[in-house]
Design a protein around this motif. Structure first.
Motif, PDB file in Angstrom:
ATOM      1  N   THR A  60       0.848  -1.181   0.000  1.00 43.06           N
ATOM      2  CA  THR A  60       0.000   0.000   0.000  1.00 43.06           C
ATOM      3  C   THR A  60       0.886   1.233   0.000  1.00 43.06           C
ATOM      4  O   THR A  60       1.819   1.342   0.798  1.00 43.06           O
ATOM      5  N   VAL A  61       0.616   2.160  -0.921  1.00 44.46           N
ATOM      6  CA  VAL A  61       1.427   3.368  -1.056  1.00 44.46           C
ATOM      7  C   VAL A  61       0.529   4.592  -0.932  1.00 44.46           C
ATOM      8  O   VAL A  61      -0.660   4.539  -1.248  1.00 44.46           O
ATOM      9  N   GLN A  66       6.937   6.211  -2.626  1.00 47.29           N
ATOM     10  CA  GLN A  66       6.548   4.807  -2.460  1.00 47.29           C
ATOM     11  C   GLN A  66       6.018   4.233  -3.765  1.00 47.29           C
ATOM     12  O   GLN A  66       6.356   3.098  -4.141  1.00 47.29           O
ATOM     13  N   PHE A  67       5.193   4.996  -4.455  1.00 50.51           N
ATOM     14  CA  PHE A  67       4.600   4.538  -5.707  1.00 50.51           C
ATOM     15  C   PHE A  67       5.674   4.193  -6.726  1.00 50.51           C
ATOM     16  O   PHE A  67       5.685   3.105  -7.308  1.00 50.51           O
ATOM     17  N   ASN A  68       6.611   5.104  -6.939  1.00 47.66           N
ATOM     18  CA  ASN A  68       7.646   4.901  -7.948  1.00 47.66           C
ATOM     19  C   ASN A  68       8.548   3.717  -7.608  1.00 47.66           C
ATOM     20  O   ASN A  68       9.105   3.069  -8.502  1.00 47.66           O
ATOM     21  N   GLN A  69       8.695   3.417  -6.343  1.00 48.55           N
ATOM     22  CA  GLN A  69       9.540   2.298  -5.920  1.00 48.55           C
ATOM     23  C   GLN A  69       9.019   0.971  -6.443  1.00 48.55           C
ATOM     24  O   GLN A  69       9.802   0.079  -6.799  1.00 48.55           O
ATOM     25  N   TYR A  70       7.697   0.848  -6.491  1.00 55.43           N
ATOM     26  CA  TYR A  70       7.115  -0.461  -6.804  1.00 55.43           C
ATOM     27  C   TYR A  70       6.612  -0.611  -8.240  1.00 55.43           C
ATOM     28  O   TYR A  70       6.614  -1.732  -8.770  1.00 55.43           O
ATOM     29  N   VAL A  71       6.173   0.475  -8.881  1.00 58.99           N
ATOM     30  CA  VAL A  71       5.511   0.283 -10.173  1.00 58.99           C
ATOM     31  C   VAL A  71       6.455  -0.213 -11.258  1.00 58.99           C
ATOM     32  O   VAL A  71       6.005  -0.831 -12.228  1.00 58.99           O
ATOM     33  N   ASN A  72       7.745   0.043 -11.107  1.00 56.04           N
ATOM     34  CA  ASN A  72       8.694  -0.454 -12.106  1.00 56.04           C
ATOM     35  C   ASN A  72       9.667  -1.454 -11.520  1.00 56.04           C
ATOM     36  O   ASN A  72      10.694  -1.778 -12.118  1.00 56.04           O
ATOM     37  N   SER A  74      11.010  -5.191 -10.411  1.00 62.58           N
ATOM     38  CA  SER A  74      10.880  -6.508 -11.036  1.00 62.58           C
ATOM     39  C   SER A  74       9.970  -7.387 -10.191  1.00 62.58           C
ATOM     40  O   SER A  74       9.873  -7.226  -8.972  1.00 62.58           O
ATOM     41  N   GLY A  75       9.279  -8.303 -10.837  1.00 57.22           N
ATOM     42  CA  GLY A  75       8.394  -9.216 -10.128  1.00 57.22           C
ATOM     43  C   GLY A  75       6.956  -8.733 -10.101  1.00 57.22           C
ATOM     44  O   GLY A  75       6.612  -7.652 -10.594  1.00 57.22           O
ATOM     45  N   ARG A  76       6.107  -9.564  -9.513  1.00 50.86           N
ATOM     46  CA  ARG A  76       4.673  -9.288  -9.457  1.00 50.86           C
ATOM     47  C   ARG A  76       4.338  -8.478  -8.205  1.00 50.86           C
ATOM     48  O   ARG A  76       4.753  -8.823  -7.100  1.00 50.86           O
ATOM     49  N   TYR A  77       3.551  -7.410  -8.407  1.00 53.57           N
ATOM     50  CA  TYR A  77       3.098  -6.582  -7.294  1.00 53.57           C
ATOM     51  C   TYR A  77       1.658  -6.162  -7.497  1.00 53.57           C
ATOM     52  O   TYR A  77       1.258  -5.800  -8.612  1.00 53.57           O
ATOM     53  N   VAL A  78       0.889  -6.192  -6.412  1.00 51.62           N
ATOM     54  CA  VAL A  78      -0.400  -5.524  -6.343  1.00 51.62           C
ATOM     55  C   VAL A  78      -0.161  -4.260  -5.529  1.00 51.62           C
ATOM     56  O   VAL A  78       0.133  -4.327  -4.333  1.00 51.62           O
ATOM     57  N   ILE A  79      -0.271  -3.109  -6.186  1.00 55.19           N
ATOM     58  CA  ILE A  79       0.063  -1.828  -5.575  1.00 55.19           C
ATOM     59  C   ILE A  79      -1.239  -1.095  -5.282  1.00 55.19           C
ATOM     60  O   ILE A  79      -1.934  -0.628  -6.192  1.00 55.19           O
ATOM     61  N   GLN A  80      -1.588  -1.002  -3.999  1.00 55.08           N
ATOM     62  CA  GLN A  80      -2.800  -0.329  -3.576  1.00 55.08           C
ATOM     63  C   GLN A  80      -2.477   1.137  -3.292  1.00 55.08           C
ATOM     64  O   GLN A  80      -1.604   1.440  -2.481  1.00 55.08           O
ATOM     65  N   VAL A  81      -3.184   2.035  -3.967  1.00 55.37           N
ATOM     66  CA  VAL A  81      -2.923   3.472  -3.830  1.00 55.37           C
ATOM     67  C   VAL A  81      -3.964   4.061  -2.880  1.00 55.37           C
ATOM     68  O   VAL A  81      -5.159   4.085  -3.190  1.00 55.37           O
ATOM     69  N   ASN A  82      -3.489   4.541  -1.727  1.00 52.55           N
ATOM     70  CA  ASN A  82      -4.370   5.107  -0.716  1.00 52.55           C
ATOM     71  C   ASN A  82      -3.912   6.540  -0.423  1.00 52.55           C
ATOM     72  O   ASN A  82      -3.196   6.802   0.535  1.00 52.55           O
ATOM     73  N   GLY A  83      -4.295   7.477  -1.297  1.00 47.50           N
ATOM     74  CA  GLY A  83      -3.856   8.852  -1.178  1.00 47.50           C
ATOM     75  C   GLY A  83      -3.534   9.419  -2.544  1.00 47.50           C
ATOM     76  O   GLY A  83      -3.718   8.767  -3.575  1.00 47.50           O
ATOM     77  N   THR A  84      -3.032  10.646  -2.563  1.00 48.21           N
ATOM     78  CA  THR A  84      -2.707  11.331  -3.808  1.00 48.21           C
ATOM     79  C   THR A  84      -1.237  11.173  -4.135  1.00 48.21           C
ATOM     80  O   THR A  84      -0.371  11.521  -3.327  1.00 48.21           O
ATOM     81  N   THR A 104     -12.219   5.418  -2.779  1.00 50.48           N
ATOM     82  CA  THR A 104     -12.150   6.531  -3.729  1.00 50.48           C
ATOM     83  C   THR A 104     -10.928   7.409  -3.453  1.00 50.48           C
ATOM     84  O   THR A 104     -10.849   8.541  -3.942  1.00 50.48           O
ATOM     85  N   ALA A 105      -9.954   6.894  -2.709  1.00 51.97           N
ATOM     86  CA  ALA A 105      -8.827   7.712  -2.249  1.00 51.97           C
ATOM     87  C   ALA A 105      -7.646   7.728  -3.209  1.00 51.97           C
ATOM     88  O   ALA A 105      -6.774   8.580  -3.095  1.00 51.97           O
ATOM     89  N   GLY A 106      -7.584   6.785  -4.154  1.00 50.34           N
ATOM     90  CA  GLY A 106      -6.420   6.673  -5.025  1.00 50.34           C
ATOM     91  C   GLY A 106      -6.433   7.706  -6.135  1.00 50.34           C
ATOM     92  O   GLY A 106      -7.319   7.689  -7.003  1.00 50.34           O
ATOM     93  N   ARG A 107      -5.435   8.603  -6.145  1.00 52.29           N
ATOM     94  CA  ARG A 107      -5.384   9.678  -7.136  1.00 52.29           C
ATOM     95  C   ARG A 107      -3.983   9.801  -7.712  1.00 52.29           C
ATOM     96  O   ARG A 107      -2.993   9.717  -6.982  1.00 52.29           O
ATOM     97  N   ILE A 108      -3.920  10.037  -9.026  1.00 57.39           N
ATOM     98  CA  ILE A 108      -2.663  10.296  -9.729  1.00 57.39           C
ATOM     99  C   ILE A 108      -2.779  11.686 -10.348  1.00 57.39           C
ATOM    100  O   ILE A 108      -3.706  11.953 -11.119  1.00 57.39           O
TER     101      ILE A 108
END
Length: 322
Positions: A60-61, A66-72, A74-84, A104-108
């Motif tokens: 959860t990011v 935190q977001f950038n650390q996981y989205v690229n 290696s390997g499989r990840y489920v990245i839950q976005v809780n915030g902007t 409804t909290a996940g925003r990019i």
């Protein structure tokens, strides 16, 4: 063999339906309550399917670091976005990722997501706004992509571009609103060598609201399936087929759309459109061209009747609905 039901009467059917090779669809009554699929319908279910980060690590990011650390990673990840998540540009997304908003909290904002050659990616339940480029860019042979239940508006360029030989993509239950260049397939007229035989995309149960053009605008791809979408208050045109593309426009609801379909835009050559079962109110003529040249849809499905699409889509599209 069961049919993939775009009317979504039950999640179990959505998860287990099979695909045939004849591309024969049937019309079904609209379901009483919209629901979210647990796996993609349409093209993203083909070519081995699209599972994203399922089976991998769940994190959860809540910020860009935190977001950038996981989205690229290696390997499989489920990245839950809780915030902007405030990006400074286009952030590359690696293969085998699910990026999903919490409630409804996940925003990019500030930038967008770049799926550059990525494979097996799911993007769900996120609000995109204020990108300095595209909101989502899918390119360079990216395959098996599912973009579902997002809210997209206010990018500097396109909300969703699919180009440069990308393939097996489903765009479902998204709310595209208050924007000009909305959804593009194929970036230029001189890219046939990379795009022919690819760019196969299903658009199903999306709401295009107060947008201007490209819903989608298609080059080269054949067939693209545009089915059970709701178009409301469109500024320029709905669906455009150019550069000899083949688009099947099926059982959509067009409301206050002067040009539901277009066969030529800019300097591009004309494309081809086959249309069936669409509902038009306060809208212009739905143009078709060479419908026999539009290839058969290569999966089995059941489209709901167009008259029920407005209620289904307004009740189920966008964030907070999965």
């Amino acid at each position: 063999m069961k049919r993939r039901t775009f009317g979504i009467a039950a999640l179990a059917l959505a998860a287990t339906a099979g695909f045939g090779l004849q591309g024969t669809g049937t019309m079904a009554a609209a379901p009483p309550v919209p629901a979210a699929e647990s796996s993609p319908v349409g093209y993203a279910s083909m070519n081995g399917g699209t599972t994203g980060g399922a089976g991998g690590t769940t994190v959860t990011v809540s910020n860009a670091t935190q977001f950038n650390q996981y989205v690229n990673a290696s390997g499989r990840y489920v990245i839950q976005v809780n915030g902007t998540v405030s990006l400074s540009g286009m952030q590359r997304v690696g293969s085998d990722k699910t990026i999903v908003g919490v409630g409804t909290a996940g925003r990019i904002t500030g930038g967008g997501l770049n799926l550059n050659g990525s494979r097996n990616v799911i993007i769900r339940n996120l609000s995109f706004s204020g990108s300095n480029d595209d909101a989502i860019n899918v390119q360079e042979g990216a395959t098996n992509i599912w973009i579902d239940h997002n809210d997209l508006t206010g990018a500097n360029d396109g909300l969703l571009d699919i180009k440069r030989g990308s393939d097996f993509i489903t765009v479902s239950w998204n709310l595209f609103h208050d924007h000009d260049k909305t959804a593009l397939i194929g970036h230029s007229d001189d890219n046939a060598s990379q795009d022919l035989g690819h760019l196969r995309v299903t658009y199903v149960h999306n709401w295009f609201r107060g947008t201007d053009q490209r819903h989608p605008r298609v080059r080269f791809a054949n067939p693209v399936h545009v089915v059970n979408n709701y178009y409301s208050d469109i500024g320029s045109y709905g669906v455009a087929s150019t550069m000899n593309a083949g688009v099947f426009v099926e059982a959509n609801y067009f409301e206050n759309v002067d040009r539901p379909t277009s066969l030529q835009e800019g300097d591009s050559d004309e494309g081809n459109i086959r249309a069936s079962g669409n509902h038009l109110t306060g809208s212009g003529t739905l143009l078709t061209r060479n419908p026999g040249s539009v290839a058969a849809i290569p999966y089995s499905y059941s489209a709901e009747t167009a008259s029920g699409v407005k209620g289904t889509v307004t009740g189920g599209a966008g964030v907070g609905k999965i």
